[in-house]
Enzyme design. Sequence first.
Site, short mmCIF file in Angstrom:
data_model
loop_
_atom_site.label_atom_id
_atom_site.label_comp_id
_atom_site.label_asym_id
_atom_site.label_seq_id
_atom_site.Cartn_x
_atom_site.Cartn_y
_atom_site.Cartn_z
CB VAL A 102 -0.90 -0.01 1.27
CG1 VAL A 102 -1.78 1.24 1.33
CG2 VAL A 102 -1.77 -1.25 1.27
CB ALA A 104 4.47 0.96 -2.25
N GLY A 105 3.21 3.19 -4.76
CA GLY A 105 3.29 3.46 -6.20
C GLY A 105 3.01 2.25 -7.07
CG ASP A 152 -2.30 4.10 -10.93
OD1 ASP A 152 -1.39 4.46 -11.72
OD2 ASP A 152 -2.16 4.08 -9.69
O1 PMV Z 1 1.70 6.58 -6.99
P1 PMV Z 1 0.81 5.96 -7.99
O2 PMV Z 1 1.12 4.59 -8.32
O3 PMV Z 1 -0.65 6.13 -7.67
O4 PMV Z 1 1.08 6.73 -9.37
C1 PMV Z 1 0.74 8.03 -9.52
C2 PMV Z 1 1.10 8.49 -10.89
C3 PMV Z 1 0.92 9.99 -11.06
O5 PMV Z 1 1.27 10.29 -12.41
C4 PMV Z 1 1.85 10.74 -10.13
C5 PMV Z 1 -0.51 10.43 -10.81
C6 PMV Z 1 -1.51 10.00 -11.86
O6 PMV Z 1 -2.70 10.10 -11.58
O7 PMV Z 1 -1.12 9.63 -12.98
#
Ligand code: PMV
Length: 315
Positions: A102, A104-105, A152
């Site tokens: 969670v 963590a990207g 995402d």
């Molecule tokens: O941190 P994550 O996995 O939700 O990635 C976010 C990616 C961003 O470009 C920073 C935000 C987005 O909505 O695309």
Amino acid sequence: MPAISATAPGKVILFGEHAVVYGFPAIAAPVTQVRAKAIVLANPLGKIGQVEIDAPDIDLHSPLSELPNDHPFVVLFSNLMERLGVKVMPACSVRITSSIPVAAGLGSGAAVSVAMARALSSFLGHSLPNDQISDLAYQVEKKYHGTPSGIDNTVITYSKPVYYMRGQPFERLELLHSFTLLIADSGIKSQTRRVVEDVRQGWQSDREHYDKLFDLIGQISRQARGLIEKGRSQEIGSLMTTNHQVLKELGVSCPELDRLVKAAISAGASGAKLSGAGRGGNMIALVQPEDADAISETLRKTGATRIITTRVGPD
Ligand code: PMV
């Protein structure tokens, strides 16, 4: 009635995070080694409308009706029911589990939404097509993350490498060869919403500078697309490292991520960068399969708390 279950993978952003929020292209790939899972079980003895949520990973065991209105699960249920014209839920319990770290990207929130939307729509007798599943997850992301680009929910729903521009139909990447990625966790939790908001504030106070950086990232993503489709891993690696430098200039890296990027490259990776919102979470390194173990070891010694090895490639 048998239990109905559905799963969804995690994801990494290979190129273009943050700039993608401002309409520039980005590239993302699914990470199938980690998954979110939703299981829906009818409760014939329960009262109509009674939905029990059981999410042990986040220590949540509660009737849906007792969760706040802006809780992601409540947002998902209400959007789904409205879309399907369902006024009241049949009594059921929903169990949600996930091996995706969670904050963590790696897209854990979107993966949970996709898995839940799939399992619930099929439980309600109206399995939804992918575009609608993706849109449902996007509606939840909007509530949770503010201004999500939509990358995402797209990559997670379709579970294929994608080239994505906000507001346009996504394109699938046709890869000639597969390549190996190490995904190393800095161990630092990072809230996407906050980092995206900070970038927006920066952009509002110095548009010229930020627009230049976003544009540079957009050019990197466009160039990377061709290289990925041709399988030119050395050049993909150097572009990843360049993308990291621009993200650093954008203010979304942190010393721990920078250290991991540097260590991966010194140990022989073709390139490395942070992945996702940054300021913590994961970095990714492009490696030759035969070097993966040694580079993983270096990353562990440099502080990585968890390493996932994944392969991005043709089906
Ligand atoms: O941190 P994550 O996995 O939700 O990635 C976010 C990616 C961003 O470009 C920073 C935000 C987005 O909505 O695309």
